[in-house]
Design a protein around this motif. Structure first.
Motif, PDB file in Angstrom:
ATOM      1  N   PRO A  64       0.790  -1.237   0.000  1.00  0.00           N
ATOM      2  CA  PRO A  64       0.000   0.000   0.000  1.00  0.00           C
ATOM      3  C   PRO A  64       0.824   1.291   0.000  1.00  0.00           C
ATOM      4  O   PRO A  64       0.513   2.223  -0.752  1.00  0.00           O
ATOM      5  CB  PRO A  64      -0.847  -0.123   1.265  1.00  0.00           C
ATOM      6  N   ALA A  65       1.866   1.364   0.793  1.00  0.00           N
ATOM      7  CA  ALA A  65       2.669   2.595   0.847  1.00  0.00           C
ATOM      8  C   ALA A  65       3.352   2.867  -0.493  1.00  0.00           C
ATOM      9  O   ALA A  65       3.437   4.015  -0.946  1.00  0.00           O
ATOM     10  CB  ALA A  65       3.702   2.505   1.964  1.00  0.00           C
ATOM     11  N   VAL A  66       3.820   1.822  -1.141  1.00  0.00           N
ATOM     12  CA  VAL A  66       4.474   1.975  -2.443  1.00  0.00           C
ATOM     13  C   VAL A  66       3.437   2.344  -3.501  1.00  0.00           C
ATOM     14  O   VAL A  66       3.694   3.174  -4.376  1.00  0.00           O
ATOM     15  CB  VAL A  66       5.242   0.692  -2.826  1.00  0.00           C
ATOM     16  N   ALA A  67       2.253   1.760  -3.410  1.00  0.00           N
ATOM     17  CA  ALA A  67       1.184   2.084  -4.365  1.00  0.00           C
ATOM     18  C   ALA A  67       0.831   3.570  -4.287  1.00  0.00           C
ATOM     19  O   ALA A  67       0.591   4.206  -5.317  1.00  0.00           O
ATOM     20  CB  ALA A  67      -0.042   1.225  -4.095  1.00  0.00           C
ATOM     21  N   ARG A  68       0.826   4.123  -3.087  1.00  0.00           N
ATOM     22  CA  ARG A  68       0.548   5.562  -2.954  1.00  0.00           C
ATOM     23  C   ARG A  68       1.629   6.386  -3.647  1.00  0.00           C
ATOM     24  O   ARG A  68       1.334   7.395  -4.290  1.00  0.00           O
ATOM     25  CB  ARG A  68       0.418   5.947  -1.481  1.00  0.00           C
ATOM     26  N   ARG A  69       2.880   5.952  -3.544  1.00  0.00           N
ATOM     27  CA  ARG A  69       3.961   6.655  -4.253  1.00  0.00           C
ATOM     28  C   ARG A  69       3.774   6.523  -5.763  1.00  0.00           C
ATOM     29  O   ARG A  69       4.015   7.464  -6.517  1.00  0.00           O
ATOM     30  CB  ARG A  69       5.323   6.101  -3.826  1.00  0.00           C
TER      31      ARG A  69
END
Length: 79
Positions: free
Chosen positions: A22-27
């Protein structure tokens, strides 16, 4: 989105789904991210094939008109 296959998946297909935490997807979705930033995410931050469970499924998955839960059920191993 797909990326080049890695690990054991290359025996099945030359591409793999590109999956991000999820955190990478936001980036990835950040409109301010540069092309270089996005390329780096693909290379370094995609979830590797080893994090998934792979099993053989029916060839019925290849027909777009088929849409039912049984399509992702593992096939039994033939002896």
């Amino acid at each position: 989105m797909t990326a080049a296959a890695d690990e054991g998946l290359v025996d099945v297909h030359d591409r793999r789904p590109l999956v991000f935490a999820p955190a990478v997807a936001r980036r990835w979705l950040d409109p301010a991210a540069s092309s270089d930033d996005l390329a780096g995410l693909v290379k370094a931050d995609g979830v590797p094939a080893s994090h998934f469970v792979w099993h053989r499924v029916s060839s019925d998955v290849n027909r777009a008109t088929n849409d039912e839960p049984r399509l992702i059920e593992p096939l039994e191993t033939l002896l």
